[in-house]
Design a protein around this motif. Structure first.
Motif, PDB file in Angstrom:
ATOM      1  N   ALA A   1       0.826  -1.209   0.000  1.00  0.00           N
ATOM      2  CA  ALA A   1       0.000   0.000   0.000  1.00  0.00           C
ATOM      3  C   ALA A   1       0.860   1.258   0.000  1.00  0.00           C
ATOM      4  O   ALA A   1       0.457   2.294  -0.552  1.00  0.00           O
ATOM      5  CB  ALA A   1      -0.924  -0.009   1.214  1.00  0.00           C
ATOM      6  N   CYS A   2       2.061   1.176   0.591  1.00  0.00           N
ATOM      7  CA  CYS A   2       2.953   2.335   0.598  1.00  0.00           C
ATOM      8  C   CYS A   2       3.457   2.677  -0.805  1.00  0.00           C
ATOM      9  O   CYS A   2       3.948   3.786  -1.052  1.00  0.00           O
ATOM     10  CB  CYS A   2       4.137   2.086   1.528  1.00  0.00           C
ATOM     11  N   TRP A   3       3.347   1.738  -1.730  1.00  0.00           N
ATOM     12  CA  TRP A   3       3.693   1.980  -3.128  1.00  0.00           C
ATOM     13  C   TRP A   3       2.470   2.405  -3.953  1.00  0.00           C
ATOM     14  O   TRP A   3       2.590   3.241  -4.843  1.00  0.00           O
ATOM     15  CB  TRP A   3       4.291   0.713  -3.768  1.00  0.00           C
ATOM     16  N   GLU A   4       1.303   1.835  -3.630  1.00  0.00           N
ATOM     17  CA  GLU A   4       0.156   1.961  -4.525  1.00  0.00           C
ATOM     18  C   GLU A   4      -0.958   2.880  -4.018  1.00  0.00           C
ATOM     19  O   GLU A   4      -1.764   3.346  -4.816  1.00  0.00           O
ATOM     20  CB  GLU A   4      -0.448   0.567  -4.784  1.00  0.00           C
ATOM     21  N   ASP A   5      -1.051   3.097  -2.695  1.00  0.00           N
ATOM     22  CA  ASP A   5      -2.160   3.856  -2.124  1.00  0.00           C
ATOM     23  C   ASP A   5      -1.704   5.280  -1.792  1.00  0.00           C
ATOM     24  O   ASP A   5      -0.711   5.466  -1.076  1.00  0.00           O
ATOM     25  CB  ASP A   5      -2.674   3.155  -0.859  1.00  0.00           C
ATOM     26  N   ALA A   6      -2.443   6.278  -2.280  1.00  0.00           N
ATOM     27  CA  ALA A   6      -2.039   7.681  -2.091  1.00  0.00           C
ATOM     28  C   ALA A   6      -2.030   8.061  -0.613  1.00  0.00           C
ATOM     29  O   ALA A   6      -1.139   8.789  -0.157  1.00  0.00           O
ATOM     30  CB  ALA A   6      -2.982   8.603  -2.868  1.00  0.00           C
ATOM     31  N   ALA A   7      -3.028   7.576   0.165  1.00  0.00           N
ATOM     32  CA  ALA A   7      -3.095   7.919   1.584  1.00  0.00           C
ATOM     33  C   ALA A   7      -1.872   7.383   2.329  1.00  0.00           C
ATOM     34  O   ALA A   7      -1.297   8.079   3.184  1.00  0.00           O
ATOM     35  CB  ALA A   7      -4.376   7.356   2.187  1.00  0.00           C
ATOM     36  N   PHE A   8      -1.462   6.173   2.010  1.00  0.00           N
ATOM     37  CA  PHE A   8      -0.278   5.596   2.659  1.00  0.00           C
ATOM     38  C   PHE A   8       0.981   6.356   2.256  1.00  0.00           C
ATOM     39  O   PHE A   8       1.878   6.568   3.079  1.00  0.00           O
ATOM     40  CB  PHE A   8      -0.148   4.116   2.291  1.00  0.00           C
ATOM     41  N   ARG A   9       1.062   6.789   1.009  1.00  0.00           N
ATOM     42  CA  ARG A   9       2.248   7.521   0.553  1.00  0.00           C
ATOM     43  C   ARG A   9       2.345   8.878   1.230  1.00  0.00           C
ATOM     44  O   ARG A   9       3.447   9.362   1.529  1.00  0.00           O
ATOM     45  CB  ARG A   9       2.214   7.669  -0.973  1.00  0.00           C
ATOM     46  N   VAL A  10       1.194   9.496   1.495  1.00  0.00           N
ATOM     47  CA  VAL A  10       1.194  10.771   2.229  1.00  0.00           C
ATOM     48  C   VAL A  10       1.691  10.557   3.656  1.00  0.00           C
ATOM     49  O   VAL A  10       2.498  11.330   4.184  1.00  0.00           O
ATOM     50  CB  VAL A  10      -0.214  11.394   2.222  1.00  0.00           C
ATOM     51  N   LEU A  11       1.183   9.491   4.309  1.00  0.00           N
ATOM     52  CA  LEU A  11       1.570   9.203   5.697  1.00  0.00           C
ATOM     53  C   LEU A  11       3.069   8.942   5.829  1.00  0.00           C
ATOM     54  O   LEU A  11       3.692   9.335   6.817  1.00  0.00           O
ATOM     55  CB  LEU A  11       0.795   7.985   6.218  1.00  0.00           C
ATOM     56  N   THR A  12       3.660   8.285   4.842  1.00  0.00           N
ATOM     57  CA  THR A  12       5.078   7.911   4.924  1.00  0.00           C
ATOM     58  C   THR A  12       5.999   8.936   4.267  1.00  0.00           C
ATOM     59  O   THR A  12       7.207   8.709   4.195  1.00  0.00           O
ATOM     60  CB  THR A  12       5.306   6.546   4.248  1.00  0.00           C
ATOM     61  N   GLY A  13       5.446  10.055   3.820  1.00  0.00           N
ATOM     62  CA  GLY A  13       6.285  11.047   3.153  1.00  0.00           C
ATOM     63  C   GLY A  13       6.863  10.505   1.866  1.00  0.00           C
ATOM     64  O   GLY A  13       8.009  10.797   1.524  1.00  0.00           O
ATOM     65  N   ASN A  14       6.054   9.693   1.156  1.00  0.00           N
ATOM     66  CA  ASN A  14       6.455   9.082  -0.114  1.00  0.00           C
ATOM     67  C   ASN A  14       7.660   8.148   0.039  1.00  0.00           C
ATOM     68  O   ASN A  14       8.454   7.963  -0.885  1.00  0.00           O
ATOM     69  CB  ASN A  14       6.753  10.148  -1.173  1.00  0.00           C
ATOM     70  N   GLN A  15       7.785   7.536   1.233  1.00  0.00           N
ATOM     71  CA  GLN A  15       8.794   6.505   1.448  1.00  0.00           C
ATOM     72  C   GLN A  15       8.099   5.149   1.504  1.00  0.00           C
ATOM     73  O   GLN A  15       6.914   5.060   1.826  1.00  0.00           O
ATOM     74  CB  GLN A  15       9.549   6.762   2.746  1.00  0.00           C
ATOM     75  N   GLN A  16       8.849   4.101   1.189  1.00  0.00           N
ATOM     76  CA  GLN A  16       8.287   2.748   1.143  1.00  0.00           C
ATOM     77  C   GLN A  16       9.089   1.818   2.055  1.00  0.00           C
ATOM     78  O   GLN A  16      10.050   1.176   1.611  1.00  0.00           O
ATOM     79  CB  GLN A  16       8.285   2.195  -0.302  1.00  0.00           C
TER      80      GLN A  16
END
Length: 440
Positions: free
Chosen positions: A20-35
């Motif tokens: 989800a950290c790669w594919e979901d926009a909400a997760f990418r926002v939470l992680t500062g676009n880190q995976q």
């Protein structure tokens, strides 16, 4: 924050969180676009599980301040959740003994076969040449025999600890009886009670010594077999069936993958899992107390859960509701002694059918079960008890269905407790979030 959000949206799997950290926009926002890697997510959860579990009470207090918890009506229920282990990896004490003898015989036969092959190869290739490794089949039997012996030793140590705890309780009761007899002034009765007390204490000390020896032989910590003081907040633990000497009975089982888990009867048959408990407030379905144990029966969880409700919220509920699984004479008496307005079903009811109400004055000699039965058969009692289905059962549906708790990801009772606390915390977080949206 990442873990809390993932549990809120039904993604407890670390691999799915990574994806989800790669594919979901909400997760990418939470992680500062880190995976972050799934292993790092899993290690973080395991390392900080105790701290994450502590968020449950903190968030519950926020729900109380927001007016989502009144403790007007609280319903208690339990549900069985699969462990991160297969029930086919469980083995009984009887089968352990049988497999141990069988594997020892097979290993002796394979060793003789290996010696014959070595002698033949020495004649063919000369001494000192390669070819002296154990056969692969022997290696597999050796490792399995080692696992079985380890599990057998742990099972016997656990059974010895349970027997020691039982005899210690009996010794304490005998000592109290001896003190009472001495205070009564009856010399004959006092001597008999003192003799029984000394005998009970001697048996308890011998059992404790044996439990410690078995724990050391199994490589367990001595604290796991020490007789601990009773903790009212502690959840009940699995009790192994043992004989008079404290040896596990043939049907006593232990799972290789997760020894703390137990074979339980769930809604879809027998599972290897845990018994999870939740007490839910009727106002907004906020969970006010939780617990996990490997004890199949629900009845033994009622008193610890009441203590947890009071510890977490500072008070007992005005109305307490529970199904027939929690009914026992001891539980009903305990609720009466606490002055708790409880509605605990005394028998299982057929779906869609209500018992006929009693009429007339109640008999004067009714026991606790009889009084509760009459209370539930009144129209007011049936109306209150019917609320249980709308208070606590939807919560398990939301957690297991909508948010994907099909099984625990971690192993061991302590870690499973933390995982259940994390699931309950995020459940309450969603209730608080939606309530604030509605208010806005």
């Amino acid at each position: 924050m990442l873990l809390l959000y993932a549990y809120c949206v039904g993604l407890p799997s670390s691999r799915k969180i990574e994806k989800a950290c790669w594919e979901d926009a909400a997760f990418r926002v939470l992680t500062g676009n880190q995976q972050p890697d799934h292993r790092r997510i899993s290690d973080f959860r395991r390392r900080h599980l105790h701290a994450l579990a502590g968020l449950f009470v903190q968030l519950l207090r926020l729900c109380q301040k927001a007016g989502l918890v009144s403790l007007g009506q609280v319903a208690l229920d339990g549900t069985k959740v699969k462990a991160n282990a297969s029930k086919h990896k469980a083995i009984s004490h009887e089968r352990m003994l049988k497999s141990e003898r069988q594997l020892e015989a097979e290993m002796r036969a394979l060793l003789r076969k290996a010696e014959i092959i070595d002698a033949q190869e020495d004649g063919q290739y000369a001494k000192g040449k390669r070819g002296d490794e154990l056969p692969e089949e022997l290696q597999r039997r050796s490792s399995r025999l080692e696992w079985i012996r380890k599990a057998k030793a742990e099972l016997e140590a656990e059974a010895a600890a349970a027997k020691a705890a039982q005899l210690n309780d009996e010794a304490e009761a005998a000592e109290q009886d001896a003190e009472a007899s001495e205070a009564s002034g009856d010399e004959r009765r006092s001597k008999l009670a003192a003799r029984r007390s000394r005998g009970a204490r001697k048996r308890a000390d011998e059992a404790q010594k044996l439990a410690i020896e078995k724990a050391e032989a199994a490589g367990l910590e001595l604290s796991t077999v020490a007789v601990a003081e009773a903790d009212p907040l502690a959840m009940p633990q699995r009790t192994l069936p043992t004989d008079a000497a404290g040896t596990p009975k043939p049907q006593a089982q232990r799972n290789f993958t997760d020894p703390d888990s137990h074979i339980l009867k769930g809604s879809d048959g027998w599972i290897q899992g845990y018994n999870t408990q939740a007490a839910v407030d009727g106002d907004h379905q906020v969970i006010v107390a939780i617990g996990v144990s490997n004890q199949p029966s629900d009845a033994v969880h009622l008193l610890p859960m009441l203590e947890r409700i009071q510890s977490n919220t500072g008070q007992l509920p005005d109305v307490f509701i529970a199904d027939a699984g929690y009914c026992s004479t001891a539980n009903l008496k305990a609720c009466e002694e606490r002055g708790l307005n409880a509605y605990i079903s005394t028998s299982r009811q057929q779906h869609g059918k209500r018992p006929r109400p009693f009429r007339g004055r109640p008999p004067a000699d009714l026991d606790a079960r009889g009084r509760m039965d009459r209370k539930l058969r009144s129209k007011a009692g049936q109306t209150v008890y019917a609320l249980r289905k709308t208070i606590v059962e939807p919560v398990f549906g939301q957690i297991k269905g909508a948010r994907g708790l099909d099984r625990f990801r971690l192993r061991g009772l302590e870690k499973v407790n933390g995982e259940w606390a994390l699931m309950a915390t995020t459940h309450n977080l969603l209730k608080l979030f939606r309530a604030s949206l509605a208010t806005a």
